[in-house]
Design an enzyme around this catalytic site. Structure first.
Site, PDB file in Angstrom:
ATOM      1  N   LYS A  25      36.290  38.448  -3.976  1.00  0.00           N
ATOM      2  CA  LYS A  25      35.166  38.029  -3.624  1.00  0.00           C
ATOM      3  C   LYS A  25      34.977  36.781  -4.863  1.00  0.00           C
ATOM      4  O   LYS A  25      35.248  37.002  -6.027  1.00  0.00           O
ATOM      5  CB  LYS A  25      33.784  38.900  -3.717  1.00  0.00           C
ATOM      6  CG  LYS A  25      34.099  40.119  -2.550  1.00  0.00           C
ATOM      7  CD  LYS A  25      34.019  39.257  -1.225  1.00  0.00           C
ATOM      8  CE  LYS A  25      34.124  40.390  -0.297  1.00  0.00           C
ATOM      9  NZ  LYS A  25      34.425  39.553   1.047  1.00  0.00           N
ATOM     10  N   CYS A  26      34.037  35.720  -4.419  1.00  0.00           N
ATOM     11  CA  CYS A  26      33.461  34.833  -5.381  1.00  0.00           C
ATOM     12  C   CYS A  26      32.637  35.382  -6.159  1.00  0.00           C
ATOM     13  O   CYS A  26      31.608  36.309  -5.758  1.00  0.00           O
ATOM     14  CB  CYS A  26      32.967  33.785  -4.335  1.00  0.00           C
ATOM     15  SG  CYS A  26      32.706  32.070  -5.088  1.00  0.00           S
ATOM     16  N   PRO A  27      32.714  34.913  -7.500  1.00  0.00           N
ATOM     17  CA  PRO A  27      33.440  33.876  -8.231  1.00  0.00           C
ATOM     18  C   PRO A  27      34.884  34.319  -8.517  1.00  0.00           C
ATOM     19  O   PRO A  27      35.505  33.496  -9.306  1.00  0.00           O
ATOM     20  CB  PRO A  27      32.299  33.223  -9.136  1.00  0.00           C
ATOM     21  CG  PRO A  27      31.813  34.691  -9.712  1.00  0.00           C
ATOM     22  CD  PRO A  27      31.514  35.400  -8.277  1.00  0.00           C
TER      23      PRO A  27
ATOM     24  N   ASN B  77      37.607  35.114  -7.106  1.00  0.00           N
ATOM     25  CA  ASN B  77      38.757  34.352  -6.639  1.00  0.00           C
ATOM     26  C   ASN B  77      39.084  33.247  -7.182  1.00  0.00           C
ATOM     27  O   ASN B  77      39.963  32.667  -7.521  1.00  0.00           O
ATOM     28  CB  ASN B  77      38.612  34.295  -5.211  1.00  0.00           C
ATOM     29  CG  ASN B  77      37.245  33.794  -4.524  1.00  0.00           C
ATOM     30  OD1 ASN B  77      36.529  33.280  -5.274  1.00  0.00           O
ATOM     31  ND2 ASN B  77      37.109  34.251  -3.174  1.00  0.00           N
TER      32      ASN B  77
ATOM     33  N   ASP C   1      37.287  34.976   1.725  1.00  0.00           N
ATOM     34  CA  ASP C   1      35.914  35.171   1.491  1.00  0.00           C
ATOM     35  C   ASP C   1      35.370  33.758   1.639  1.00  0.00           C
ATOM     36  O   ASP C   1      35.840  32.819   0.992  1.00  0.00           O
ATOM     37  CB  ASP C   1      35.692  35.419  -0.099  1.00  0.00           C
ATOM     38  CG  ASP C   1      34.427  35.200  -0.645  1.00  0.00           C
ATOM     39  OD1 ASP C   1      33.545  35.393   0.178  1.00  0.00           O
ATOM     40  OD2 ASP C   1      34.414  34.887  -1.882  1.00  0.00           O
TER      41      ASP C   1
END
Length: 76
Positions: free
Chosen positions: A15-17, A19, A42
């Site tokens: 998931k971000c952040p 990635n 995502d």
């Protein structure tokens, strides 16, 4: 002229952040002119990573989506 090397990075499930953090570390390890081929699932990362990459001076070559999977190609 030598063909650009492509480095693949599968970030599905990340998931971000996180990635972007992983992609950025990989980009920093690459030689100028190499291309990072990112795969992620995502939507937030797919939306945010191109802008973050360009802000860092990288070139986003391609951004596509298909069946909830996003592909980004970013040149170092």
């Amino acid at each position: 002229m030598k063909a650009r090397e492509t480095v693949r990075l599968d970030l599905r499930g990340v998931k971000c952040p996180l990635n972007w953090a992983r992609a950025k570390v990989r980009l920093e390890q690459m030689a100028r002119g190499e291309v990072l081929d990112l795969t992620l699932d995502d939507p937030r990362g797919a939306r945010d990573i191109p802008g973050a990459a360009e802000a860092e001076g990288y070139l986003v070559l391609e951004a596509t989506a298909r069946d909830g999977v996003f592909h980004l190609r970013i040149e170092r």
